[in-house]
Design an enzyme around this catalytic site. Structure first.
Site, PDB file in Angstrom:
ATOM      1  N   HIS A 103      82.027  -0.831  48.604  1.00  0.00           N
ATOM      2  CA  HIS A 103      81.710   0.096  49.697  1.00  0.00           C
ATOM      3  C   HIS A 103      82.858   0.161  50.713  1.00  0.00           C
ATOM      4  CE1 HIS A 103      78.697   1.984  52.528  1.00  0.00           C
ATOM      5  NE2 HIS A 103      79.582   1.537  53.395  1.00  0.00           N
ATOM      6  N   GLU A 104      83.267  -1.015  51.192  1.00  0.00           N
ATOM      7  CA  GLU A 104      84.312  -1.054  52.236  1.00  0.00           C
ATOM      8  C   GLU A 104      85.664  -0.589  51.697  1.00  0.00           C
ATOM      9  OE1 GLU A 104      83.567  -1.288  55.280  1.00  0.00           O
ATOM     10  OE2 GLU A 104      81.505  -1.904  54.918  1.00  0.00           O
TER      11      GLU A 104
END
Length: 420
Positions: free
Chosen positions: A213-214
């Site tokens: 995600h990051e």
């Protein structure tokens, strides 16, 4: 809420009584022991119920403030004032809510599956977060997680993977939990330098998803910074979650495709369905709560505890289904949501998630035009309004199609989960 609140007490493994903390609650509400979940749930909501009138007053004041400012500045409504900055028509917001409610059946079906799987006579709110597949504990080291990410995101092309390797080799990622370090995870893009990614990696499935995600945010920041002048390098929240969620969808598809153990597959599906529920359905429910309460304020209807409780309880039942038996605390859910003080913000999580599902599906089909336009989108920062940038990738949120496609995918996931 951040500084003064005192939660109720819970019983530890040793039989001691200790005050609940937010960190403890997030773990206990997923505990397989139903009594522990119930105790944590009651303790968590205790201060919110006690402070109901104070919190209702602050929320009512915030809503009336939005309405008053919209009137002074001659917007048609508080909703249109909030949407103006991103140049999003009111219809996009209303369309999101309506299409979701028209396709809510799989969500109700999932609640029924939950009740059957947990083998309980009554399903309550504190039963909604526990995993339905017990005994699956995956240990995934950071090194393994990074390699899995590279394999899962391979459909995005070699250039994308090269940037990810650069993040690791250049030590742009702060991986482990350390004393005094902020909790959670986030990406900070610094123009002309490189992104900084903060994690608190715990060697589990959630940490793998968080990394992916990051890194989605990180590549978005890196490419926008590289291809845009400083004034348009920063991107809108409206499009920010697209880049991170596309990565998560590619990851879950990779894991499901390559996992042979039926129990682990079941666990992965459960994980993705719950993520879908939290990022999409819950946020749409919140968005409708905001719309209804602002509409009331615009009509001069007084807002108080009773009005908030009645509105929230009705929506919670509409979205989660008739199977749920309500505890007294359910109707106070509105009192603990900080996003309501940033009006009409949460719907962007749902539109971003739906856009990402749409794009990831095309990418996995090997649609080269979509892959190319998506990579161009990651370079675009805020060089145009969010809806226009998304249209260039083939996602048109002024039509029901992206929302319908995402909801169709949710239905398929629930169906597969039920059949395993």
């Amino acid at each position: 809420n951040n500084a003064d609140i005192k939660f109720g007490e819970i019983t530890t493994e040793n039989g001691d009584r200790v005050e609940l903390t937010r960190g403890m609650y997030s773990k206990l509400i997923e505990d397989e022991d139903r009594d522990k979940r119930r105790e944590a749930y009651k303790a968590y909501y205790q201060p919110y119920v006690q402070l109901k009138n104070s919190i209702a007053a602050t929320l009512s004041a915030a809503i009336k403030n939005n309405v008053t400012l919209a009137t002074i500045r001659q917007y048609p409504s508080a909703l249109e004032k909030a949407l103006f900055g991103d140049k999003v028509p009111r219809e996009v917001y209303e369309n999101l809510i309506q299409v979701t409610k028209d396709n809510i059946t799989p969500m109700h079906m999932y609640t029924r599956i939950r009740k059957e799987k947990l083998n309980i006579d009554e399903i309550r709110q504190y039963d909604m977060s526990v995993s339905l597949v017990s005994g699956v504990k995956q240990v995934i080291s950071y090194e393994e997680a990074f390699e899995t990410m590279l394999k899962a995101l391979a459909p995005l092309g070699e250039d994308y993977l090269t940037i990810l390797k650069e993040f690791k080799d250049g030590r742009y990622i702060d991986v482990r939990e350390t004393p005094g370090k902020r909790s959670g995870a986030y990406n900070l893009g610094v123009y002309g330098v490189h992104p900084f990614i903060l994690l608190n990696h715990q060697d589990d499935l959630d940490s793998l998803f968080t990394l992916v995600h990051e890194c989605g945010h990180g590549v978005h920041s890196k490419l926008s910074s590289q291809f845009q002048p400083q004034i348009t390098a920063g991107y809108s929240i409206f499009v920010a979650e697209v880049a991170s969620t596309v990565n998560e969808v590619l990851l879950i598809n990779y894991l499901l495709k390559n996992e042979k153990d039926p129990k682990v597959r079941h666990h992965l599906l459960n994980h993705f369905i719950d993520q879908f529920k939290g990022t999409f359905f819950t946020q749409v429910m919140f968005a409708e709560f905001e719309m209804k309460t602002h509409d009331m304020a615009e009509k001069g209807i007084p807002l108080n505890v009773e009005v908030f409780n009645q509105t929230y309880e009705m929506l919670f039942r509409e979205y989660n289904g008739e199977e749920i038996v309500f505890d007294e605390e359910v109707k106070y859910g509105w009192s603990r949501i900080p996003h309501f003080y940033r009006p009409f913000y949460v719907y962007k999580y749902a539109t971003g998630f739906a856009s990402a599902i749409h794009l990831a599906t095309k990418i996995l089909e090997g649609d080269q035009d979509t892959i190319h336009s998506y990579l161009e989108f990651l370079k675009s920062g805020s060089s145009d309004y969010p809806l226009e940038l998304l249209k260039q990738t083939g996602v048109d949120l002024t039509t029901p199609a992206p929302i319908e496609n995402a909801l169709k995918r949710f239905g398929e996931l629930v169906e597969e989960f039920a059949q395993i």
